[in-house]
Design an enzyme around this catalytic site. Structure first.
Site, PDB file in Angstrom:
ATOM      1  N   LYS A   1       0.768  -1.151  -0.060  1.00  0.00           N
ATOM      2  CA  LYS A   1       0.019  -0.029   0.124  1.00  0.00           C
ATOM      3  C   LYS A   1       0.992   1.414  -0.137  1.00  0.00           C
ATOM      4  O   LYS A   1       2.127   1.126   0.138  1.00  0.00           O
ATOM      5  CB  LYS A   1      -0.920  -0.099   1.166  1.00  0.00           C
TER       6      LYS A   1
ATOM      7  N   ARG B   1       3.133  -6.712   8.542  1.00  0.00           N
ATOM      8  CA  ARG B   1       2.319  -5.540   9.188  1.00  0.00           C
ATOM      9  C   ARG B   1       3.030  -4.858  10.293  1.00  0.00           C
ATOM     10  O   ARG B   1       2.966  -3.726  10.453  1.00  0.00           O
ATOM     11  CB  ARG B   1       0.804  -5.893   9.263  1.00  0.00           C
TER      12      ARG B   1
ATOM     13  N   GLU C   1     -10.120 -10.110  -7.458  1.00  0.00           N
ATOM     14  CA  GLU C   1      -9.040  -9.235  -7.202  1.00  0.00           C
ATOM     15  C   GLU C   1      -7.821  -9.347  -8.187  1.00  0.00           C
ATOM     16  O   GLU C   1      -7.403  -8.202  -8.557  1.00  0.00           O
ATOM     17  CB  GLU C   1      -8.216  -9.219  -5.786  1.00  0.00           C
TER      18      GLU C   1
ATOM     19  N   ARG D   1      -1.672 -14.585   4.121  1.00  0.00           N
ATOM     20  CA  ARG D   1      -2.607 -13.984   5.035  1.00  0.00           C
ATOM     21  C   ARG D   1      -1.737 -14.133   6.510  1.00  0.00           C
ATOM     22  O   ARG D   1      -1.576 -13.131   7.329  1.00  0.00           O
ATOM     23  CB  ARG D   1      -4.034 -14.176   5.208  1.00  0.00           C
TER      24      ARG D   1
ATOM     25  N   HIS E   1      -1.710  -5.704   1.492  1.00  0.00           N
ATOM     26  CA  HIS E   1      -3.041  -6.070   1.252  1.00  0.00           C
ATOM     27  C   HIS E   1      -2.852  -7.795   1.058  1.00  0.00           C
ATOM     28  O   HIS E   1      -1.978  -8.114   0.540  1.00  0.00           O
ATOM     29  CB  HIS E   1      -3.956  -5.655   0.471  1.00  0.00           C
TER      30      HIS E   1
ATOM     31  N   TYR F   1     -12.669  -1.857  -3.146  1.00  0.00           N
ATOM     32  CA  TYR F   1     -13.038  -2.069  -1.651  1.00  0.00           C
ATOM     33  C   TYR F   1     -14.591  -2.036  -1.476  1.00  0.00           C
ATOM     34  O   TYR F   1     -15.089  -1.393  -0.610  1.00  0.00           O
ATOM     35  CB  TYR F   1     -12.254  -1.237  -0.696  1.00  0.00           C
TER      36      TYR F   1
ATOM     37  N   PHE G   1     -15.252   3.926   7.861  1.00  0.00           N
ATOM     38  CA  PHE G   1     -13.820   4.423   7.657  1.00  0.00           C
ATOM     39  C   PHE G   1     -13.581   4.401   6.122  1.00  0.00           C
ATOM     40  O   PHE G   1     -12.553   4.663   5.569  1.00  0.00           O
ATOM     41  CB  PHE G   1     -12.932   3.257   8.262  1.00  0.00           C
TER      42      PHE G   1
ATOM     43  N   ASN H   1      -1.782  -0.233   7.358  1.00  0.00           N
ATOM     44  CA  ASN H   1      -1.227  -1.502   7.646  1.00  0.00           C
ATOM     45  C   ASN H   1      -0.538  -2.049   6.175  1.00  0.00           C
ATOM     46  O   ASN H   1      -0.023  -3.234   6.479  1.00  0.00           O
ATOM     47  CB  ASN H   1      -2.397  -2.258   7.936  1.00  0.00           C
TER      48      ASN H   1
ATOM     49  N   THR I   1      -4.778  -7.423  10.861  1.00  0.00           N
ATOM     50  CA  THR I   1      -5.292  -6.293  10.091  1.00  0.00           C
ATOM     51  C   THR I   1      -4.716  -4.786  10.779  1.00  0.00           C
ATOM     52  O   THR I   1      -4.030  -4.016  10.198  1.00  0.00           O
ATOM     53  CB  THR I   1      -6.832  -6.048  10.053  1.00  0.00           C
TER      54      THR I   1
HETATM   55  P1  ATP Z   1      -6.856  -6.224   3.426  1.00  0.00           P
HETATM   56  O1  ATP Z   1      -8.297  -6.539   2.968  1.00  0.00           O
HETATM   57  O2  ATP Z   1      -6.294  -5.077   3.002  1.00  0.00           O
HETATM   58  O3  ATP Z   1      -5.659  -7.329   3.017  1.00  0.00           O
HETATM   59  P2  ATP Z   1      -7.806  -7.066   5.866  1.00  0.00           P
HETATM   60  O4  ATP Z   1      -8.588  -7.968   5.033  1.00  0.00           O
HETATM   61  O5  ATP Z   1      -7.017  -7.315   6.989  1.00  0.00           O
HETATM   62  O6  ATP Z   1      -7.166  -6.018   5.008  1.00  0.00           O
HETATM   63  P3  ATP Z   1     -10.501  -5.493   5.939  1.00  0.00           P
HETATM   64  O7  ATP Z   1     -11.376  -5.493   6.850  1.00  0.00           O
HETATM   65  O8  ATP Z   1     -10.774  -6.147   4.356  1.00  0.00           O
HETATM   66  O9  ATP Z   1      -8.871  -5.850   6.268  1.00  0.00           O
HETATM   67  O10 ATP Z   1     -10.394  -4.003   5.554  1.00  0.00           O
HETATM   68  C1  ATP Z   1      -9.647  -3.384   4.465  1.00  0.00           C
HETATM   69  C2  ATP Z   1      -8.754  -2.378   4.885  1.00  0.00           C
HETATM   70  O11 ATP Z   1      -9.551  -1.128   5.330  1.00  0.00           O
HETATM   71  C3  ATP Z   1      -7.766  -2.675   5.816  1.00  0.00           C
HETATM   72  O12 ATP Z   1      -6.579  -3.522   5.380  1.00  0.00           O
HETATM   73  C4  ATP Z   1      -7.447  -1.225   6.316  1.00  0.00           C
HETATM   74  O13 ATP Z   1      -6.547  -0.698   5.608  1.00  0.00           O
HETATM   75  C5  ATP Z   1      -8.806  -0.533   6.303  1.00  0.00           C
HETATM   76  N1  ATP Z   1      -9.547  -0.798   7.418  1.00  0.00           N
HETATM   77  C6  ATP Z   1     -10.147  -1.994   7.954  1.00  0.00           C
HETATM   78  N2  ATP Z   1     -10.675  -1.770   9.208  1.00  0.00           N
HETATM   79  C7  ATP Z   1     -10.752  -0.518   9.389  1.00  0.00           C
HETATM   80  C8  ATP Z   1     -11.038   0.422  10.615  1.00  0.00           C
HETATM   81  N3  ATP Z   1     -12.034   0.053  11.381  1.00  0.00           N
HETATM   82  N4  ATP Z   1     -10.690   1.579  10.677  1.00  0.00           N
HETATM   83  C9  ATP Z   1      -9.891   2.248   9.750  1.00  0.00           C
HETATM   84  N5  ATP Z   1      -9.425   1.527   8.578  1.00  0.00           N
HETATM   85  C10 ATP Z   1      -9.714   0.093   8.498  1.00  0.00           C
END
Ligand code: ATP
Length: 135
Positions: free
Chosen positions: A9, A105, A129, A85, A118, A49, A57, A115, A91
């Site tokens: 990212k 991370r 994706e 993962r 992805h 997304y 958020f 973080n 996350t």
């Molecule tokens: P990714 O999909 O990026 O691998 P993830 O699956 O761990 O991450 P998701 O729940 O899919 O997390 O959320 C996508 C992204 O949105 C996160 O990686 C983070 O950058 C952001 N994000 C998720 N939850 C929050 C939150 N509560 N507040 C702020 N940003 C968030």
């Protein structure tokens, strides 16, 4: 063999973490099948997304993901989705620093939003994706 989508990212790219992330990827037995560096526009991030579009958020996530270039990679190996993962860790990068100090991370992320990497979370999302960015 399985394929997954990995993204370094904007915070990872601007923090100069792309070469250390790639080194970990290769040392962990993944092949980097495709790669692409792009500065995503808001429309692309909103579509990528889309599942988070109603979350509070979301506007902040769009701002973050458009703040600079990202490195997008297709990784291939047996069990690529779960193994990637596991390598990236939880996350919330601030928690990862405590609970998963060896994770990617923990190395380059800051918090729940910033973080640094992805990873696709299922076979279906990996397929979606990968085809989102690569034909
Ligand atoms: P990714 O999909 O990026 O691998 P993830 O699956 O761990 O991450 P998701 O729940 O899919 O997390 O959320 C996508 C992204 O949105 C996160 O990686 C983070 O950058 C952001 N994000 C998720 N939850 C929050 C939150 N509560 N507040 C702020 N940003 C968030």
């Amino acid at each position: 063999n399985e394929r997954t989508l990995a993204i370094v990212k904007p915070d990872g790219v601007s923090g100069m973490y792309t070469s250390s992330v790639k080194k970990i990827i290769l040392e962990s037995g993944f092949a980097i099948q495709r790669e692409l560096t792009v500065h995503l526009d808001e429309d692309s991030v909103r579509r990528f997304y889309a599942e988070h579009s109603t979350k509070s958020f979301f506007p902040s996530l769009v701002k973050y993901m458009t703040s600079g270039p990202v490195l997008i990679m297709v990784l291939e190996k047996t069990n690529a989705i779960a193994d990637w993962r596991a390598l990236i860790g939880p996350t919330d990068a601030s928690k990862a620093k405590v609970t998963h100090p060896d994770s990617i991370r923990a190395m380059c992320g800051q918090d729940l939003e910033r973080n640094c990497v992805h990873g696709s979370d299922s076979l279906d999302s990996a397929a979606r994706e990968i085809s989102f960015f690569f034909y």
